[in-house]
Design a protein around this motif. Structure first.
Motif, mmCIF file in Angstrom:
data_model
loop_
_atom_site.group_PDB
_atom_site.id
_atom_site.type_symbol
_atom_site.label_atom_id
_atom_site.label_comp_id
_atom_site.label_asym_id
_atom_site.label_seq_id
_atom_site.Cartn_x
_atom_site.Cartn_y
_atom_site.Cartn_z
ATOM 1 N N ILE A 137 27.203 44.734 40.808
ATOM 2 C CA ILE A 137 27.813 43.947 39.740
ATOM 3 C C ILE A 137 27.227 42.530 39.772
ATOM 4 O O ILE A 137 27.006 41.965 40.837
ATOM 5 N N ASP A 138 26.962 41.957 38.603
ATOM 6 C CA ASP A 138 26.269 40.668 38.561
ATOM 7 C C ASP A 138 27.162 39.489 38.932
ATOM 8 O O ASP A 138 26.679 38.485 39.456
ATOM 9 N N ALA A 139 28.445 39.582 38.638
ATOM 10 C CA ALA A 139 29.393 38.512 38.972
ATOM 11 C C ALA A 139 30.797 39.093 38.900
ATOM 12 O O ALA A 139 31.095 39.888 38.004
ATOM 13 N N SER A 140 31.666 38.679 39.823
ATOM 14 C CA SER A 140 33.025 39.222 39.883
ATOM 15 C C SER A 140 34.045 38.103 40.041
ATOM 16 O O SER A 140 33.779 37.098 40.705
ATOM 17 N N VAL A 141 35.226 38.335 39.453
ATOM 18 C CA VAL A 141 36.340 37.399 39.582
ATOM 19 C C VAL A 141 37.602 38.194 39.901
ATOM 20 O O VAL A 141 37.910 39.174 39.221
ATOM 21 N N GLY A 142 38.324 37.760 40.915
ATOM 22 C CA GLY A 142 39.588 38.401 41.258
ATOM 23 C C GLY A 142 40.743 37.418 41.164
ATOM 24 O O GLY A 142 40.654 36.294 41.669
ATOM 25 N N TYR A 143 41.804 37.840 40.486
ATOM 26 C CA TYR A 143 43.032 37.053 40.400
ATOM 27 C C TYR A 143 44.064 37.666 41.334
ATOM 28 O O TYR A 143 44.372 38.856 41.248
ATOM 29 N N TYR A 144 44.608 36.831 42.207
ATOM 30 C CA TYR A 144 45.665 37.224 43.156
ATOM 31 C C TYR A 144 45.461 38.641 43.692
ATOM 32 O O TYR A 144 46.343 39.490 43.635
ATOM 33 N N PRO A 161 27.550 36.501 42.914
ATOM 34 C CA PRO A 161 28.667 35.562 42.927
ATOM 35 C C PRO A 161 30.044 36.218 42.757
ATOM 36 O O PRO A 161 30.222 37.115 41.930
ATOM 37 N N LEU A 162 30.999 35.719 43.540
ATOM 38 C CA LEU A 162 32.386 36.177 43.506
ATOM 39 C C LEU A 162 33.299 34.957 43.486
ATOM 40 O O LEU A 162 33.120 34.029 44.281
ATOM 41 N N MET A 163 34.254 34.965 42.578
ATOM 42 C CA MET A 163 35.275 33.919 42.519
ATOM 43 C C MET A 163 36.647 34.558 42.702
ATOM 44 O O MET A 163 36.944 35.592 42.093
ATOM 45 N N LEU A 164 37.480 33.946 43.549
ATOM 46 C CA LEU A 164 38.825 34.452 43.777
ATOM 47 C C LEU A 164 39.851 33.368 43.477
ATOM 48 O O LEU A 164 39.737 32.238 43.970
ATOM 49 N N HIS A 165 40.846 33.722 42.652
ATOM 50 C CA HIS A 165 41.959 32.839 42.334
ATOM 51 C C HIS A 165 43.145 33.257 43.201
ATOM 52 O O HIS A 165 43.598 34.405 43.137
ATOM 53 N N ILE A 166 43.678 32.318 43.998
ATOM 54 C CA ILE A 166 44.723 32.621 44.971
ATOM 55 C C ILE A 166 46.011 31.903 44.574
ATOM 56 O O ILE A 166 46.043 30.672 44.471
ATOM 57 N N ALA A 167 47.077 32.673 44.362
ATOM 58 C CA ALA A 167 48.386 32.103 44.029
ATOM 59 C C ALA A 167 49.060 31.630 45.316
ATOM 60 O O ALA A 167 49.310 32.425 46.225
ATOM 61 N N GLY A 168 49.357 30.348 45.393
ATOM 62 C CA GLY A 168 49.868 29.772 46.630
ATOM 63 C C GLY A 168 51.180 30.357 47.106
ATOM 64 O O GLY A 168 51.412 30.492 48.309
ATOM 65 N N ASP A 200 53.039 32.003 41.568
ATOM 66 C CA ASP A 200 53.318 33.327 42.129
ATOM 67 C C ASP A 200 52.343 34.352 41.569
ATOM 68 O O ASP A 200 51.602 34.106 40.612
ATOM 69 N N HIS A 201 52.374 35.503 42.161
ATOM 70 C CA HIS A 201 51.581 36.653 41.743
ATOM 71 C C HIS A 201 51.799 36.916 40.245
ATOM 72 O O HIS A 201 52.921 36.871 39.760
#
Length: 232
Positions: A137-144, A161-168, A200-201
């Motif tokens: 995969i050329d680029a990935s993004v994950g949310y929570y 490249p991978l980006m991850l969004h983390i809910a505190g 939150d999630h």
């Protein structure tokens, strides 16, 4: 234009339903939208339609097609939330990665989209991480994304490249799990982590009680810029 099609599974054993939303002109690239545990519901279809409006071909696979095909659930309804947890327990992540790989191959071969990105939510966020580690995969993004802290031994294989969004304040990803993700990934040259304190999630859900408007807009703006950089 949007429609649901089926594509062959990687092993040829069955067909994967996929919701596809196409832009009016030639797609800039393709973006796979991997759902939460609630199926390809109206919120996921809206995410696909929004990507199509931005010029991308968006494709959301039915990740539960092997045992609950076509299911659409509402997380704000307690009985449906519990049903979704049951499907999560049945889900085989290894087969899920194979289904993503099948969709990547299909999009490149049949839709004229050389570059393919992926964005996933909750269970889909976990699959975004695994797709980055196990596919091209050329680029990935994950949310929570859930359970990523248990898969950090695969981080060496992340080549794109991978980006991850983390809910505190994620009720499903503990502070200890978040800390482990940072310890394991902060120094990775291909990975970018963003924290959203107090959220939150599910904060970026399109519909329902979980959405946090400011948080969703911030995360989505980062995702859009990320894909513009890496997909075109």
């Amino acid at each position: 234009m949007a429609q649901t099609i089926t594509i062959p599974a990687l092993d040829g054993d069955g067909a994967i339903p996929v919701y596809i939303a196409k832009p009016s002109g030639t797609p800039r690239a393709a973006i796979i939208v991997v759902p939460e545990i609630f199926g390809v519901n109206p919120g996921i279809r809206k995410k696909c339609d929004d990507w199509a409006a931005k010029g991308y071909l968006a494709a959301a696979p039915d990740i539960f097609w092997r045992f609950a095909p076509g299911v659409e659930l509402d997380p704000d309804v307690e009985a449906e939330l519990q049903e979704a947890f049951g499907y999560f327990a049945q889900f085989d992540a290894d087969l899920g990665v194979q289904d993503i790989e099948a969709l990547i191959k299909y999009l490149r071969a049949n839709e004229g989209t050389e570059k393919v990105g992926l964005v996933g939510y909750c269970l889909g966020g976990r699959m975004a991480y695994l797709a980055a580690a196990r596919t091209d995969i050329d680029a990935s993004v994950g949310y929570y994304g859930v359970m990523i802290d248990q898969m950090l031994n695969e981080s060496h294989a992340i080549a794109n490249p991978l980006m991850l969004h983390i809910a505190g304040d994620d009720g499903f990803v503990s502070p200890e799990a978040q800390q482990a993700m940072h310890q394991g990934l902060d120094d990775h040259p291909r990975v970018t982590l963003y924290d959203y304190p107090g959220l939150d999630h599910g904060f970026a859900a399109e519909m329902g009680n979980r959405r946090d408007e400011a948080g969703a807009q911030l995360a989505d703006s980062r995702t859009e810029a990320f894909f513009k950089d890496h997909l075109g």
